[in-house]
Design an enzyme around this catalytic site. Sequence first.
Site, PDB file in Angstrom:
ATOM      1  CE  LYS A  38      46.790  29.273  40.389  1.00  9.40           C
ATOM      2  NZ  LYS A  38      48.146  29.562  40.147  1.00  9.40           N
ATOM      3  CB  THR A  39      47.289  26.290  35.547  1.00  7.38           C
ATOM      4  OG1 THR A  39      47.426  26.357  37.006  1.00  7.38           O
ATOM      5  CG2 THR A  39      48.807  25.737  34.885  1.00  7.38           C
ATOM      6  CG  ASP A 225      50.680  31.365  38.162  1.00  9.38           C
ATOM      7  OD1 ASP A 225      49.592  31.893  38.769  1.00  9.38           O
ATOM      8  OD2 ASP A 225      51.242  30.050  38.321  1.00  9.38           O
ATOM      9  CD  GLU A 226      50.356  30.998  42.710  1.00  5.60           C
ATOM     10  OE1 GLU A 226      49.361  31.563  43.700  1.00  5.60           O
ATOM     11  OE2 GLU A 226      50.482  29.702  42.862  1.00  5.60           O
ATOM     12  CD  GLN A 256      44.992  29.688  46.687  1.00  2.79           C
ATOM     13  OE1 GLN A 256      45.861  28.789  46.638  1.00  2.79           O
ATOM     14  NE2 GLN A 256      44.095  29.670  45.641  1.00  2.79           N
ATOM     15  NE  ARG A 601      46.171  23.688  47.697  1.00  2.00           N
ATOM     16  CZ  ARG A 601      45.828  24.695  46.633  1.00  2.00           C
ATOM     17  NH1 ARG A 601      46.248  24.269  45.416  1.00  2.00           N
ATOM     18  NH2 ARG A 601      44.954  25.693  46.731  1.00  2.00           N
TER      19      ARG A 601
END
Length: 748
Positions: A38-39, A225-226, A256, A601
């Site tokens: 996504k980044t 973002d997020e 998340q 992660r």
Amino acid sequence: MLHSNQYNYLQGLNKQQRIAVETLDGPVLVLSGAGTGKTRVLTTRIAHLLVTGKSKPWNIMAVTFTNKAAREMKDRVGRIIGPSSEQVLMGTFHSLGARMLRQHCELIGLKSNFTIIDVEDQVKLLKQIISAKDVDDKRWPAKYFLNIISSWKDKGLTPSKITDNHIFEHSNGLIKDIYIEYQQRLLKSNCVDFGDLLLHPLELLQMNSDVLLKWQSKITHILIDEYQDTNTAQYLWIRLLCSKHNNICCVGDDDQSIYGWRGAEVKNILNFSNDFENSKVIRLEQNYRSTNKILDVANCLIKNNTNRLGKDLWTENNIDQDVEIFNSYDSSDEARKIGEIIEDKIRDKVHLTEIAVLVRTFSLLRAIEERFISIGLPYRVIGTKFYDRQEIRDAIAYVRVLCNPLDDLAFERIINTPRRGIGPTTIKKLSEHGRQNDMQLFHSAENIVNSEIFNNRTVEKIIQFINQIKKWKLLKNEKKPMDILDQVLEESSYYEMWKNEKSEEAETRISNLKELLEVISEFDTLEGFLQHVSLMTDNDVGNELGEVTLMTLHAAKGSEYQVVFLPGWEDGLFPSFRSLEQGGEDGLEEERRLAYVGITRAKKELFFSYASNRRINGIWMSSLPSRFLKELPKDITNKIDADDYSAYSLYDENVSYDYTQKFKNQGYGPGWKRMSELQINNVIDKNLPQLQKNSENDFQINKFVKGERVFHVKFGMGNVININDDKLDIKFDNAGHKKIQSNFVKKQ
DNA sequence: TTCAGTTTAGTTTTT
DNA sequence: CTAAACTGAA
């Protein structure tokens, strides 16, 4: 439509990612699972906006949640499009809010040099307000009011918007008065809290149509973002900003969402399609980070949540590396095992920067740090609050007073630190005098000379202090921030205060202050430095040295490691019984999402671990494995069953004890303290002599002789000069002379 | 006003 | 268990 083949930065994107990058007009929601790039989508999208000429750098605003994410985004965009990326508005909600607020502060009633206060100061201020209101602070502590006020701010509710429906009956309706006064006191001190950094900009746009129009015209494209972690205030702010051009791209993952306790509304992401007309939703489900086994574990766990949009991550990365799980007798046993595995990994040539230990609470890190120090394993802890230390806060308070004389909280902190003979009574009189004349403490003190409230000696001391401050303020124009602070700490005898204290931490405090001086040396102005320290909490300096990373699960979001350890998976600890108590089923689901974040992660190897006994706030507690472990795939749960849910079968598999009853009775009920004592004295000592021995072996390491070469994680190599019980005088090769507790250094 | 000695309360996560 | 808050004497 442009031929996108000519843009080489688009190469290597998969079909979905490419759609997400190229859909530049209108509202877009990118539902992107962990590790789906996504980044990359966000940064490429910014580049694409610029390269296609859709937008100019200064017309784009990109919002992240952490400074770390903001920095990464800046770096990556810079790498694609070069220096023009500097002009893109990129930052956290809070830093962008602060920026907007500084431009229009007078509309809110602030001066542009306002300071940002933290939780500790918030509590202090509320305590002052409460004590003046004659509230029973035993029944309603300041924290209680702070929680309510913060949650109102998260919802975008200024005092004037608080209706009777919002007012909790249990505080006799006082809460609204307190909120009003709290805001007034902040304004008078020219201060804002974290919530205000969102609330004020929101109010700014709501109340001033010209300001709104200016910003709406300026910002043509917004990227967030997020998105799953936005709260209502942030949502409203964003809505206002984008409603003219309607080009908004939100990236997020409902699985998340882990900041519900901070006011994040998952419904922002769940309702996106209804909120924004003609929006497109794009899903990214191909994971490029983890192995299939790790994804299996993650998918298997998260499907137990009911409240989700639902998606399944998949990967082409099929590797036959099992996810591991192990049980330990207690926290030090667990730490020892983690250390051993890491040493194996080092032999396998895994770089230490690729290893992370992720925990639910910081307190779990203590045992692990101790172990790592004793085996000389370099590590760094993310999120330890350097700025929370007393000496650092004191130093910063001096800076705050120099930058913003109205800042009473800072003024009060330093007026008698170091001791100047100006005690609580004097301060009380000062603030009374201030209130009568509508002055803040500093001006009240300045003004006090004319009044006859104090005796000559006290007035003398106050004048002396005020003159000192005035003198320091003049330095702002002639000296560098670092030199100013150094001089202030010297002339205020602040250094001297610690030098006179003979405790060994006094030395560390002074070296902490030196460290602060180094931080401040990178700033051109004291104000710039202040903004940095108040918004910056993550101390993520580069990790070239090769250190294992230790941090909370919350801090881990957005990062990835080859090898991930997840210790402390015990019921009550994780899921934390506190969040179950407060949030019920929703709370449990949020904890599960947190577990999901932790699992995802890991790139290659993942280790779960749970301990049977753990000392929580000094009291030994036994616990069961986390209920989340039971939700994992069979090949993992099988291993748990073999260990049994009892603390002791591990050590004597031939004898079966029925401890279930005992465990059930453990907890926070009456008599729990006595029971835990019983356990320590009888059970542990008698049944497990071999473990006691083990830990004795560990202490053997700590016997040193004069002249010996030793190693310390932070200070490096050195020689022992003197020994005083378990305290060593060590002369370090590169870090000078220090007094260190012997278990913090390792024999060479 | 200061300091030492004693009691009590809080124990999750972060911008 | 620890840190903060409180108490009382100098």
